[in-house]
Design a protein around this motif. Structure first.
Motif, short mmCIF file in Angstrom:
data_model
loop_
_atom_site.label_atom_id
_atom_site.label_comp_id
_atom_site.label_asym_id
_atom_site.label_seq_id
_atom_site.Cartn_x
_atom_site.Cartn_y
_atom_site.Cartn_z
N SER A 41 0.84 -1.21 0.00
CA SER A 41 0.00 0.00 0.00
C SER A 41 0.87 1.25 0.00
O SER A 41 1.81 1.36 0.79
CB SER A 41 -0.92 -0.01 1.21
N LYS A 42 0.54 2.19 -0.88
CA LYS A 42 1.30 3.44 -1.02
C LYS A 42 0.52 4.66 -0.56
O LYS A 42 1.10 5.67 -0.20
CB LYS A 42 1.71 3.67 -2.49
N ILE A 43 -0.81 4.58 -0.64
CA ILE A 43 -1.64 5.68 -0.16
C ILE A 43 -2.66 5.14 0.83
O ILE A 43 -3.06 3.96 0.76
CB ILE A 43 -2.34 6.44 -1.30
N LEU A 44 -3.07 5.99 1.74
CA LEU A 44 -4.11 5.66 2.71
C LEU A 44 -5.23 6.67 2.53
O LEU A 44 -5.01 7.87 2.65
CB LEU A 44 -3.55 5.72 4.13
N ILE A 45 -6.42 6.17 2.20
CA ILE A 45 -7.60 7.02 2.07
C ILE A 45 -8.43 6.85 3.34
O ILE A 45 -8.80 5.73 3.69
CB ILE A 45 -8.43 6.66 0.83
N ASP A 59 -4.67 -4.37 -5.36
CA ASP A 59 -3.99 -4.38 -6.67
C ASP A 59 -3.47 -3.00 -7.06
O ASP A 59 -2.54 -2.89 -7.86
CB ASP A 59 -4.93 -4.89 -7.78
N ASN A 60 -4.10 -1.96 -6.51
CA ASN A 60 -3.72 -0.60 -6.87
C ASN A 60 -3.01 0.13 -5.73
O ASN A 60 -2.93 1.37 -5.74
CB ASN A 60 -4.96 0.17 -7.34
N ASN A 61 -2.48 -0.63 -4.78
CA ASN A 61 -1.65 -0.09 -3.69
C ASN A 61 -2.38 0.93 -2.82
O ASN A 61 -1.79 1.89 -2.32
CB ASN A 61 -0.36 0.53 -4.24
N ILE A 62 -3.69 0.73 -2.64
CA ILE A 62 -4.52 1.65 -1.88
C ILE A 62 -4.96 1.01 -0.57
O ILE A 62 -5.51 -0.09 -0.57
CB ILE A 62 -5.77 2.07 -2.68
N ALA A 63 -4.72 1.71 0.53
CA ALA A 63 -5.23 1.32 1.83
C ALA A 63 -6.44 2.20 2.16
O ALA A 63 -6.48 3.37 1.78
CB ALA A 63 -4.15 1.49 2.90
N VAL A 64 -7.42 1.62 2.85
CA VAL A 64 -8.63 2.37 3.23
C VAL A 64 -8.97 2.07 4.68
O VAL A 64 -8.93 0.91 5.11
CB VAL A 64 -9.83 1.98 2.32
#
Length: 164
Positions: free
Chosen positions: A16-20, A68-73
């Protein structure tokens, strides 16, 4: 006013590269135990347009899409008093430990989905995480000022961080 505990686990992995961050799950999301589950919330449509793929529909497809898109939520709030899904009614906030995610992956940027999550993050979390957040317009159906196209345009900034 009811005290409600956040029971949806965060979605992330070591890539994960970003955290929303949202503020707190809506009634629909709490009922279905997954993020942005209200059919009128534009979160999944916006993200899929930004990434350039078909909008995921099932919970499993959504989890796979994020990873798959390196997104953390996740959400800023662990528990609070709230009336229904109304962010403006939130009181007596207890925040989640965001370092649980930040310390286990290489988060390059935190994004807040709307003003309430941004304000809460700045007030309670920023000093603890050491990371500044970028406020994005809310994907909630309550944010009628933003069309789907305008939201997608604002959320395009994610592309600068997802694949770093």
């Amino acid at each position: 006013m009811e005290t409600v505990k956040h029971e949806i686990p965060p979605i992330y992995n070591k890539n994960s590269k970003i955290l929303i961050l949202g503020s707190f799950p809506s009634v629909k999301s709490r009922e279905n135990q997954f993020f942005y589950h209200h059919p009128q919330n534009r979160f999944w449509r916006v993200l899929s347009c930004v990434v350039g793929v078909e909008t995921p529909s099932s919970i499993e497809e959504k989890k796979k899409f994020l990873l798959d898109n390196n997104i953390a939520v996740w959400d800023v709030i662990a528990s609070c008093e709230i009336e229904g899904s109304s962010d403006s009614s939130i009181k007596n906030v207890v925040v989640n430990d965001l370092n649980k995610i930040i310390k286990s992956c290489d988060i390059k940027q935190i994004f807040c989905n709307g003003g309430k999550s941004y304000d809460l993050y700045k007030k309670y979390c920023e000093k603890n995480t050491g990371l500044r957040a970028i406020k994005l317009p809310s994907t909630s159906p309550a944010n009628a000022r933003f069309s789907l196209e305008k939201l997608i345009g604002e959320w395009e900034i994610l592309k600068n961080y997802i694949y770093l």
